[in-house]
Enzyme design. Structure first.
Site, PDB file in Angstrom:
ATOM      1  N   ARG A   1       0.878  -1.208   0.042  1.00  0.00           N
ATOM      2  CA  ARG A   1       0.082   0.106  -0.114  1.00  0.00           C
ATOM      3  C   ARG A   1       0.789   1.257  -0.067  1.00  0.00           C
ATOM      4  O   ARG A   1       1.785   1.446   1.015  1.00  0.00           O
ATOM      5  CB  ARG A   1      -0.716   0.216   1.488  1.00  0.00           C
ATOM      6  CG  ARG A   1      -1.677  -1.352   1.461  1.00  0.00           C
ATOM      7  CD  ARG A   1      -3.032  -1.211   1.114  1.00  0.00           C
ATOM      8  NE  ARG A   1      -3.677  -2.516   1.242  1.00  0.00           N
ATOM      9  CZ  ARG A   1      -4.810  -2.765   2.007  1.00  0.00           C
ATOM     10  NH1 ARG A   1      -5.533  -1.765   2.391  1.00  0.00           N
ATOM     11  NH2 ARG A   1      -5.455  -3.734   1.595  1.00  0.00           N
TER      12      ARG A   1
ATOM     13  N   GLU B   1       0.862   4.113   1.231  1.00  0.00           N
ATOM     14  CA  GLU B   1       0.330   4.790   2.223  1.00  0.00           C
ATOM     15  C   GLU B   1       1.402   6.005   2.370  1.00  0.00           C
ATOM     16  O   GLU B   1       2.580   5.873   2.467  1.00  0.00           O
ATOM     17  CB  GLU B   1       0.550   4.397   3.588  1.00  0.00           C
ATOM     18  CG  GLU B   1      -0.279   3.025   3.631  1.00  0.00           C
ATOM     19  CD  GLU B   1      -1.836   3.048   3.778  1.00  0.00           C
ATOM     20  OE1 GLU B   1      -2.546   4.200   3.977  1.00  0.00           O
ATOM     21  OE2 GLU B   1      -2.580   1.943   3.978  1.00  0.00           O
TER      22      GLU B   1
ATOM     23  N   ARG C   1       0.438   2.821  12.712  1.00  0.00           N
ATOM     24  CA  ARG C   1      -0.283   1.776  12.535  1.00  0.00           C
ATOM     25  C   ARG C   1      -0.437   1.416  10.807  1.00  0.00           C
ATOM     26  O   ARG C   1      -0.882   0.272  10.646  1.00  0.00           O
ATOM     27  CB  ARG C   1      -1.750   1.668  12.754  1.00  0.00           C
ATOM     28  CG  ARG C   1      -2.225   2.622  14.052  1.00  0.00           C
ATOM     29  CD  ARG C   1      -3.618   2.854  14.219  1.00  0.00           C
ATOM     30  NE  ARG C   1      -4.102   3.606  13.013  1.00  0.00           N
ATOM     31  CZ  ARG C   1      -4.006   4.795  12.668  1.00  0.00           C
ATOM     32  NH1 ARG C   1      -3.341   5.684  13.495  1.00  0.00           N
ATOM     33  NH2 ARG C   1      -4.487   5.487  11.667  1.00  0.00           N
ATOM     34  N   HIS C   2       0.548   1.968  10.154  1.00  0.00           N
ATOM     35  CA  HIS C   2       0.342   1.727   8.692  1.00  0.00           C
ATOM     36  C   HIS C   2       1.746   1.486   8.144  1.00  0.00           C
ATOM     37  O   HIS C   2       2.712   1.904   8.532  1.00  0.00           O
ATOM     38  CB  HIS C   2      -0.028   3.109   7.903  1.00  0.00           C
ATOM     39  CG  HIS C   2      -1.421   3.322   7.997  1.00  0.00           C
ATOM     40  ND1 HIS C   2      -1.883   4.003   8.976  1.00  0.00           N
ATOM     41  CD2 HIS C   2      -2.682   2.628   7.345  1.00  0.00           C
ATOM     42  CE1 HIS C   2      -3.502   4.166   8.606  1.00  0.00           C
ATOM     43  NE2 HIS C   2      -3.531   3.211   7.830  1.00  0.00           N
TER      44      HIS C   2
ATOM     45  N   GLU D   1      -8.261  -1.071  14.082  1.00  0.00           N
ATOM     46  CA  GLU D   1      -9.066  -1.818  13.174  1.00  0.00           C
ATOM     47  C   GLU D   1      -8.008  -2.912  12.766  1.00  0.00           C
ATOM     48  O   GLU D   1      -6.805  -2.628  12.227  1.00  0.00           O
ATOM     49  CB  GLU D   1      -9.103  -1.178  11.713  1.00  0.00           C
ATOM     50  CG  GLU D   1      -9.965  -2.123  10.807  1.00  0.00           C
ATOM     51  CD  GLU D   1      -9.583  -1.516   9.258  1.00  0.00           C
ATOM     52  OE1 GLU D   1      -9.975  -0.292   9.134  1.00  0.00           O
ATOM     53  OE2 GLU D   1      -9.069  -2.275   8.396  1.00  0.00           O
TER      54      GLU D   1
ATOM     55  N   SER E   1     -11.079  -6.389   8.204  1.00  0.00           N
ATOM     56  CA  SER E   1     -11.900  -5.846   7.446  1.00  0.00           C
ATOM     57  C   SER E   1     -12.626  -6.986   6.501  1.00  0.00           C
ATOM     58  O   SER E   1     -11.717  -7.737   6.110  1.00  0.00           O
ATOM     59  CB  SER E   1     -12.133  -4.824   6.650  1.00  0.00           C
ATOM     60  OG  SER E   1     -11.092  -4.066   6.675  1.00  0.00           O
TER      61      SER E   1
ATOM     62  N   ARG F   1      -0.717  -5.961  12.641  1.00  0.00           N
ATOM     63  CA  ARG F   1      -1.758  -5.422  13.709  1.00  0.00           C
ATOM     64  C   ARG F   1      -1.915  -6.273  14.701  1.00  0.00           C
ATOM     65  O   ARG F   1      -2.205  -6.064  15.817  1.00  0.00           O
ATOM     66  CB  ARG F   1      -2.648  -4.699  12.832  1.00  0.00           C
ATOM     67  CG  ARG F   1      -2.325  -3.412  12.126  1.00  0.00           C
ATOM     68  CD  ARG F   1      -3.695  -2.668  11.991  1.00  0.00           C
ATOM     69  NE  ARG F   1      -3.330  -1.445  10.901  1.00  0.00           N
ATOM     70  CZ  ARG F   1      -4.190  -0.648  10.658  1.00  0.00           C
ATOM     71  NH1 ARG F   1      -5.417  -0.991  10.682  1.00  0.00           N
ATOM     72  NH2 ARG F   1      -3.600   0.084   9.552  1.00  0.00           N
TER      73      ARG F   1
HETATM   74  P1  AMO Z   1      -8.210  -3.691   4.176  1.00  0.00           P
HETATM   75  O1  AMO Z   1      -7.966  -2.752   3.313  1.00  0.00           O
HETATM   76  O2  AMO Z   1      -8.995  -2.998   5.230  1.00  0.00           O
HETATM   77  O3  AMO Z   1      -9.310  -4.794   3.737  1.00  0.00           O
HETATM   78  O4  AMO Z   1      -7.184  -4.409   4.828  1.00  0.00           O
HETATM   79  C1  AMO Z   1      -7.193  -5.563   5.692  1.00  0.00           C
HETATM   80  C2  AMO Z   1      -6.385  -5.649   7.016  1.00  0.00           C
HETATM   81  O5  AMO Z   1      -5.209  -5.372   6.740  1.00  0.00           O
HETATM   82  C3  AMO Z   1      -4.361  -4.569   7.483  1.00  0.00           C
HETATM   83  N1  AMO Z   1      -3.814  -3.510   6.779  1.00  0.00           N
HETATM   84  C4  AMO Z   1      -2.891  -2.890   7.160  1.00  0.00           C
HETATM   85  N2  AMO Z   1      -1.787  -3.148   8.139  1.00  0.00           N
HETATM   86  C5  AMO Z   1      -0.740  -2.327   8.158  1.00  0.00           C
HETATM   87  N3  AMO Z   1      -0.433  -1.360   7.166  1.00  0.00           N
HETATM   88  C6  AMO Z   1      -1.195  -1.020   6.198  1.00  0.00           C
HETATM   89  N4  AMO Z   1      -0.875  -0.116   5.251  1.00  0.00           N
HETATM   90  C7  AMO Z   1      -2.435  -1.950   6.128  1.00  0.00           C
HETATM   91  N5  AMO Z   1      -3.518  -2.102   5.114  1.00  0.00           N
HETATM   92  C8  AMO Z   1      -4.101  -2.955   5.608  1.00  0.00           C
HETATM   93  C9  AMO Z   1      -5.277  -3.952   8.479  1.00  0.00           C
HETATM   94  C10 AMO Z   1      -6.728  -4.267   7.669  1.00  0.00           C
HETATM   95  O6  AMO Z   1      -7.704  -4.473   8.565  1.00  0.00           O
HETATM   96  N6  AMO Z   1      -9.540  -6.926   0.607  1.00  0.00           N
HETATM   97  C11 AMO Z   1      -9.993  -6.373   1.878  1.00  0.00           C
HETATM   98  C12 AMO Z   1     -10.233  -7.445   2.881  1.00  0.00           C
HETATM   99  C13 AMO Z   1     -11.542  -8.335   2.588  1.00  0.00           C
HETATM  100  O7  AMO Z   1     -12.492  -7.782   2.487  1.00  0.00           O
HETATM  101  O8  AMO Z   1     -11.433  -9.667   2.531  1.00  0.00           O
HETATM  102  C14 AMO Z   1      -9.013  -5.508   2.430  1.00  0.00           C
HETATM  103  O9  AMO Z   1      -7.847  -5.434   1.800  1.00  0.00           O
HETATM  104  O10 AMO Z   1      -5.377  -4.796   9.661  1.00  0.00           O
END
Ligand code: AMO
Length: 432
Positions: free
Chosen positions: A214, A216, A222-223, A355, A358, A406
């Protein structure tokens, strides 16, 4: 020489037995005619005591020359001693210096005062020698093992999907473009489209533990730009079924860490409490009511701001689900509620204000899916390879993504996600 024991395998009852241990010189203290060396290996530390008159001049001077973090092998005799740490010490018979460590060290693993996170990450291999840091990764490993066990027990098949991909899944931003020969491609944001396509194959229940990328922009605690996601997808299932599996996966991981990683929990010095087997479930409406009641302004249809998450996290204890989200703020593949299409069958699993997962029931109907892709301002032509799977017999399905990093933060009670990743990737950090 072959190592016979890890430090933690040696017991006072082995008094008189010969052992071979290997590891790093954690500390060395010479008091005239006696030298104390603490050897550190993965499982802990051992005290080696070398009195000059017992070990002889040659071995004594060899031991005296040791420096912090040298790699050594010691053949020695176990001596039960109530006053020694763990009730025994080692009388060395032979010593081999396998490799020496350059000094001064950029970071001292035996140092009691913690260095700055940045310095630690810069010298991560040394930082990882510290028992507290290792404890995090032992707990992470236990969690991953537990998650796999639960999912295998629930009839899931482990799969691997491509990370070099052609389209976005979680909205157009946050993508890392790469050059793929003469075409543009991206690093995968989520296995979302692939795990859904697998639902059209009859594999029925799949999971994948793999990196997600990602882009970001912002540095937060948290990211990360590269995270590890635990993804599942299940056919002939709805959002409630997926939530039930998530509950089992998360609860079992807590139990397994609690039962099998007591030493690491102690090393970290954390209070580890088991969650209830079933987590609270509140709706998005209830969540924003809580935020509003706490003075955080948020209107219906908005995604939860950081402030809102904090306010809700103060109110809700431990783990809880937020369900019934506005369709507008969830990805295109999310199934709308039959009675009220303004809300959808999506959920988030929260731990306090964080979070951790999801998921949702997905749209399995071709026409509705195409319509939803357009609604989000995306072009269905970019999704042809995915959409094809919905034309020839796609069962209803649901799934979720659980952030492994996380989740490790939660299990080890760390405030910064970087603590839970061996070599974190953020805006500033691409090495080591
Ligand atoms: P989402 O984008 O919420 O959902 O990502 C799912 C989980 O992945 C973790 N996460 C991250 N952890 C650290 N850094 C990040 N940049 C980051 N981005 C995401 C989080 C988050 O809750 N396709 C959907 C999932 C689904 O519906 O099956 C998805 O990607 O813990």
């Amino acid at each position: 020489w072959r190592r016979t024991h890890y430090s933690a395998d040696i017991k006072p009852e082995m008094d008189g037995q010969e052992v071979i241990i290997m590891g790093w010189v954690h500390s060395i203290r010479a008091l005239g005619k006696i030298i104390f060396v603490i050897l550190r290996d993965r499982e802990g530390t051992v005290q080696i005591v070398a009195p000059k008159q017992k070990v002889g001049d040659e071995l004594f001077s060899q031991i005296k020359k040791l420096g912090a973090e040298d790699v050594i092998a010691v053949k020695g005799k176990v001596i039960a001693n109530e006053k020694a740490p763990n009730g025994f010490e080692i009388l060395p018979l032979e010593l081999e210096v396998i490799n020496t460590a350059k000094r001064p060290l950029p970071l001292d693993p035996a140092e009691k005062v913690p260095a700055e996170l940045d310095t630690r990450l810069e010298n991560r291999f040394l930082d990882l020698r510290r028992p507290k840091v290792q404890a995090i990764f032992k707990i992470r490993s236990e969690m991953l093992k537990s998650v796999r066990n639960t999912l295998y027990n629930e009839g899931f098949i482990e799969v691997n999907t491509p990370k070099l991909v052609a389209s976005c899944t979680e909205g157009g931003t946050e993508l890392f473009p790469i050059s793929y020969f003469e075409r543009e491609a991206f690093l995968g944001q989520s296995p979302q489209l692939y795990k859904q396509m697998l639902m059209a194959t009859g594999l029925d229940r799949v999971f994948e533990i793999a990196p997600i990328f990602r882009a970001e922009e912002h540095n937060t605690r948290r990211h990360l730009n590269e995270a590890t996601s635990i993804d599942i997808e299940m056919a002939f299932a709805d959002d409630k079924d997926a939530m039930d599996i998530l509950e089992k996966v998360v609860y079992n991981a807590f139990v397994d860490v609690y039962e099998n990683r007591k030493k690491e929990i102690e090393t970290l010095g954390i209070e580890f409490e088991l969650p209830p087997e079933k987590f609270d479930r509140i709706t998005y409406d209830e969540a924003i009511d809580i935020a509003n009641a706490k003075g955080v302004e948020i209107s219906w249809g908005e995604d939860l701001s950081r402030e809102a998450e904090k306010a809700i996290g103060e109110e809700m204890e431990g783990l809880y689900f937020i369900t019934d989200w506005p369709s507008e703020i969830r990805p295109f593949y999310t199934m709308p509620d039959e009675k009220n299409p303004n809300i959808c069958k999506a959920f988030d699993l929260m731990y306090k204000d964080l979070e951790i997962s999801s998921g949702a029931q997905r749209i399995h109907l071709y026409d509705l899916l195409v319509e939803n892709i357009k609604k989000k301002g995306l072009n269905p032509d970019g999704f042809t390879y995915y959409l094809e799977a919905f034309k020839y017999g796609m069962p209803p399905h649901a799934g979720w993504g659980l952030g492994a990093d996380r989740f490790t933060m939660v299990l080890t009670q760390q405030e910064n996600i970087r603590e839970c990743v061996l070599f974190p990737r953020d805006r500033q950090r691409l090495t080591p």
